[in-house]
Design a protein around this motif. Structure first.
Motif, short mmCIF file in Angstrom:
data_model
loop_
_atom_site.label_atom_id
_atom_site.label_comp_id
_atom_site.label_asym_id
_atom_site.label_seq_id
_atom_site.Cartn_x
_atom_site.Cartn_y
_atom_site.Cartn_z
N HIS A 187 7.52 5.93 -3.62
CA HIS A 187 6.27 6.11 -4.36
C HIS A 187 5.57 4.76 -4.59
N GLN A 188 6.36 3.75 -4.96
CA GLN A 188 5.80 2.43 -5.25
C GLN A 188 5.11 1.85 -4.02
N LYS A 189 5.75 1.91 -2.87
CA LYS A 189 5.18 1.29 -1.66
C LYS A 189 3.96 2.08 -1.16
N VAL A 190 4.00 3.39 -1.29
CA VAL A 190 2.84 4.18 -0.85
C VAL A 190 1.66 3.92 -1.79
N GLN A 191 1.92 3.76 -3.08
CA GLN A 191 0.82 3.45 -4.00
C GLN A 191 0.27 2.05 -3.76
N GLN A 192 1.11 1.13 -3.32
CA GLN A 192 0.60 -0.18 -2.91
C GLN A 192 -0.34 -0.04 -1.71
N MET A 193 0.01 0.83 -0.79
CA MET A 193 -0.86 1.12 0.35
C MET A 193 -2.21 1.65 -0.13
N VAL A 194 -2.17 2.58 -1.08
CA VAL A 194 -3.41 3.14 -1.64
C VAL A 194 -4.25 2.03 -2.29
N GLY A 195 -3.58 1.11 -2.99
CA GLY A 195 -4.29 0.01 -3.63
C GLY A 195 -4.99 -0.89 -2.62
N ILE A 196 -4.35 -1.14 -1.50
CA ILE A 196 -4.98 -1.95 -0.44
C ILE A 196 -6.20 -1.24 0.12
N ILE A 197 -6.08 0.07 0.33
CA ILE A 197 -7.20 0.83 0.87
C ILE A 197 -8.35 0.89 -0.12
N GLU A 198 -8.04 0.89 -1.41
CA GLU A 198 -9.11 0.91 -2.42
C GLU A 198 -10.03 -0.30 -2.28
N LYS A 199 -9.47 -1.46 -1.89
CA LYS A 199 -10.31 -2.64 -1.65
C LYS A 199 -11.24 -2.41 -0.47
N ASP A 200 -10.71 -1.77 0.57
CA ASP A 200 -11.56 -1.45 1.73
C ASP A 200 -12.63 -0.44 1.34
N CYS A 201 -12.25 0.49 0.46
CA CYS A 201 -13.19 1.51 0.00
C CYS A 201 -14.36 0.85 -0.74
N ALA A 202 -14.03 -0.09 -1.62
CA ALA A 202 -15.07 -0.78 -2.39
C ALA A 202 -16.00 -1.57 -1.48
N ALA A 203 -15.42 -2.13 -0.39
CA ALA A 203 -16.22 -2.93 0.54
C ALA A 203 -16.82 -2.09 1.66
N LYS A 204 -16.54 -0.78 1.64
CA LYS A 204 -17.01 0.15 2.68
C LYS A 204 -16.57 -0.31 4.07
N ARG A 205 -15.31 -0.79 4.14
CA ARG A 205 -14.73 -1.22 5.41
C ARG A 205 -13.89 -0.10 6.00
N ALA A 206 -13.89 -0.03 7.31
CA ALA A 206 -13.05 0.95 8.00
C ALA A 206 -11.58 0.54 7.89
N VAL A 207 -10.72 1.52 7.81
CA VAL A 207 -9.27 1.30 7.70
C VAL A 207 -8.60 1.73 9.00
N ALA A 208 -7.76 0.85 9.54
CA ALA A 208 -6.95 1.20 10.71
C ALA A 208 -5.71 1.92 10.19
N ILE A 209 -5.67 3.24 10.35
CA ILE A 209 -4.62 4.06 9.73
C ILE A 209 -3.23 3.65 10.21
N ARG A 210 -3.08 3.45 11.50
CA ARG A 210 -1.76 3.11 12.03
C ARG A 210 -1.26 1.79 11.43
N ARG A 211 -2.17 0.83 11.29
CA ARG A 211 -1.78 -0.49 10.78
C ARG A 211 -1.29 -0.40 9.33
N VAL A 212 -2.05 0.28 8.45
CA VAL A 212 -1.63 0.33 7.05
C VAL A 212 -0.34 1.13 6.89
N ALA A 213 -0.19 2.19 7.69
CA ALA A 213 1.04 2.98 7.63
C ALA A 213 2.23 2.16 8.15
N PHE A 214 2.00 1.38 9.19
CA PHE A 214 3.05 0.55 9.78
C PHE A 214 3.51 -0.51 8.77
N LEU A 215 2.56 -1.19 8.14
CA LEU A 215 2.91 -2.23 7.16
C LEU A 215 3.64 -1.63 5.97
N THR A 216 3.21 -0.46 5.54
CA THR A 216 3.88 0.21 4.43
C THR A 216 5.32 0.56 4.79
#
Length: 494
Positions: A149-178
């Motif tokens: 749960h902790q690591k997946v929520q860290q992933m969500v937190g990283i994506i929230e920064k992209d959301c605020a900046a309206k940046r596209a997210v590479a799904i495979r990359r964030v899932a791989f790093l998580t």
């Protein structure tokens, strides 16, 4: 280099002689399964192209669900139906449980210590037992729920920064790093990857690329000493750098132990302890190989499955709406989704199953090798023959699956079919004694990642693309990944 190339005329002469012997031997083996005749020396290599799983499925329509191919100087038998998969993985599992290991995986004798690639031996049993007992049992997986749960929520937190900046997210990359940092905490009790600087990820990705490249040395054994494509050299470079990273962690842990500091209780502590009453321990080489395998197997396949599931949902808006509605009704948005919620999310589970059916991470699994001559469906599989199971073809059998090329999670609603190894029409994780030992952990992590991505954000295709315009083509390297990586824009929930 000049010395190597100067030997090629002699090598080619030897290969031609060997080819003649192979043809002669083939004529003496009339009970081999049928198959394409192939070209002199090359056999059917050129027919495989860059999508060998699909090419083999096409050949099977002509030559049958159990067929023989010559690939260079190797004889390969391919099972392309659920019935033939059952023959291989259940009825003849013991005789066909060894592996054909490609040359790139033999760097630093990695194959000898490997759960995935090693032959059945006392060492293999020890490594698999320790890994299963301390990482992959239901009890162990459930004990790690907070970490998941902790690591997946860290992933969500990283994506929230992209959301605020309206940046596209590479799904495979964030899932791989998580996945990498989750495994790092299970093994070393620390993160080893900074999401902003992913050199470690690049090493693993580069190693996967080398393992996925067609290597002439795998089909013409006499060429293995020459490494004409540089695959073994590059794989060795990746493995050497990974060893350096892991050796630093191991040496640090040994210093902690010597200074009397308390145990971390992680998997590294288990690997450094005696494994039997006689005080025997895993060697450093065995530990290093196992850690690389855990990282590679536990992050690559999971991230690809999450990417394909997200891609299919975006490509099919009706199914996306259904899974989002299920999450909204069963979990809501006041708290983060948890593993305990998964039993109440049957449609989400069906989405993952359907993604695995259409896009199995390993469409040909890992190749087996016959330890003894066996008979299947009236045909003889000689000892040392390489045996491949085409799960991509099996999961698209028209006699089993209605509209087999259509993404339809609904087919799994109310169905008892699962990927635990008992239903041979659906074995993306393999079956028999060679089934993936980390199946339960992979299931939990993929479900939690996908559910969190869908609960936390709405997703929008970039550049105004429409769902029907998405490029859904696939590409096979070491795993079956999306040819055009999925990059999508996260949006705040309304």
């Amino acid at each position: 280099m000049g010395k190597d190339w100067g030997s090629l005329p002699w090598l080619m002469s030897m290969l031609i002689c060997l080819y003649t012997l192979v043809v002669w031997a083939g004529r003496k083996s009339p009970k081999l399964p049928p198959g394409p005749k192939g070209l002199p020396l090359l056999g059917s290599l050129l027919e495989l192209g860059n999508r060998p799983h699909a090419a083999l499925a096409t050949l099977a329509k002509t030559h049958g669900p159990l067929m023989t191919l010559r690939l260079g100087l190797r004889t390969v038998v391919v099972a392309s139906s659920s019935d033939m998969a059952k023959e291989v993985c259940q009825k003849n599992d013991h005789a066909l449980a060894s592996r054909f290991a490609p040359e790139a995986i033999k760097v630093d004798s990695h194959d000898q210590y490997s759960i995935a690639w090693g032959g059945i031996s006392p060492l293999w049993r020890n490594v698999r037992r320790v890994s299963t007992t301390h990482l992959f049992t239901k009890q162990q997986v459930e004990s790690q729920e907070f970490l998941h749960h902790q690591k997946v929520q860290q992933m969500v937190g990283i994506i929230e920064k992209d959301c605020a900046a309206k940046r596209a997210v590479a799904i495979r990359r964030v899932a791989f790093l998580t996945g990498i940092n989750l495994l790092s905490n299970m093994i070393f009790s620390v993160d080893v990857v900074d999401p902003e600087a992913s050199e470690f990820k690049q090493l693993l990705s580069s190693l996967g690329e080398e393992l996925g490249r067609p290597n002439v040395a795998d089909y013409f054994p006499l060429l293995r000493h020459f490494d004409l494509q540089g695959i073994q050299r590059r794989a060795a470079g990746c493995i050497k750098k990974l060893h350096q990273i892991f050796n630093e962690k191991i040496e640090e842990r040994l210093r902690f132990r010597e200074s009397g500091q308390p145990r971390c209780g992680d998997f590294l502590d288990i690997l450094l302890d005696p494994i039997d009453a006689k005080g025997s321990k895993f060697s450093r080489a065995e530990i290093l190989s196992l850690i690389i395998e855990l990282y590679f197997g536990g992050s690559e396949s999971n991230s690809i499955t999450v990417e394909w599931a997200m891609a299919e949902l975006l490509h099919n808006p009706a199914q996306m709406a259904t899974v989002k509605q299920e999450l909204s009704e069963k979990v809501g948005h006041q708290r983060a989704v948890e593993e305990a919620d998964m039993d109440r999310l049957p449609y989400l589970q069906a989405v993952i199953k359907e993604s695995l059916r259409l896009h199995p991470p390993g469409p040909l699994l890992l190749p087996r090798r016959a330890d003894a001559t066996v008979e299947i469906a009236g045909f003889v599989i000689p000892k040392h023959t390489t045996v491949v199971i085409n799960v991509w073809a099996i999961s698209r059998e028209a006699r089993t699956w209605e509209n087999p090329t259509t993404f339809s999670p609904e087919r799994f609603i109310g169905s008892d079919v699962n990927y635990k190894g008992g239903d041979f029409s659906f074995i993306p994780f393999g079956a028999g004694r060679r089934i993936c030992p980390g199946l339960l952990l992979a299931e939990r992590i993929v479900q939690l990642m996908l559910a969190s991505l869908l609960q936390s954000f709405d997703w929008e295709l970039p550049l105004g693309w429409k769902p029907e315009e998405m490029d859904m083509s696939e590409e096979l390297g070491f795993t079956l990944h999306k040819k055009v990586p999925l990059e999508v824009i996260p949006m705040k929930k309304n």
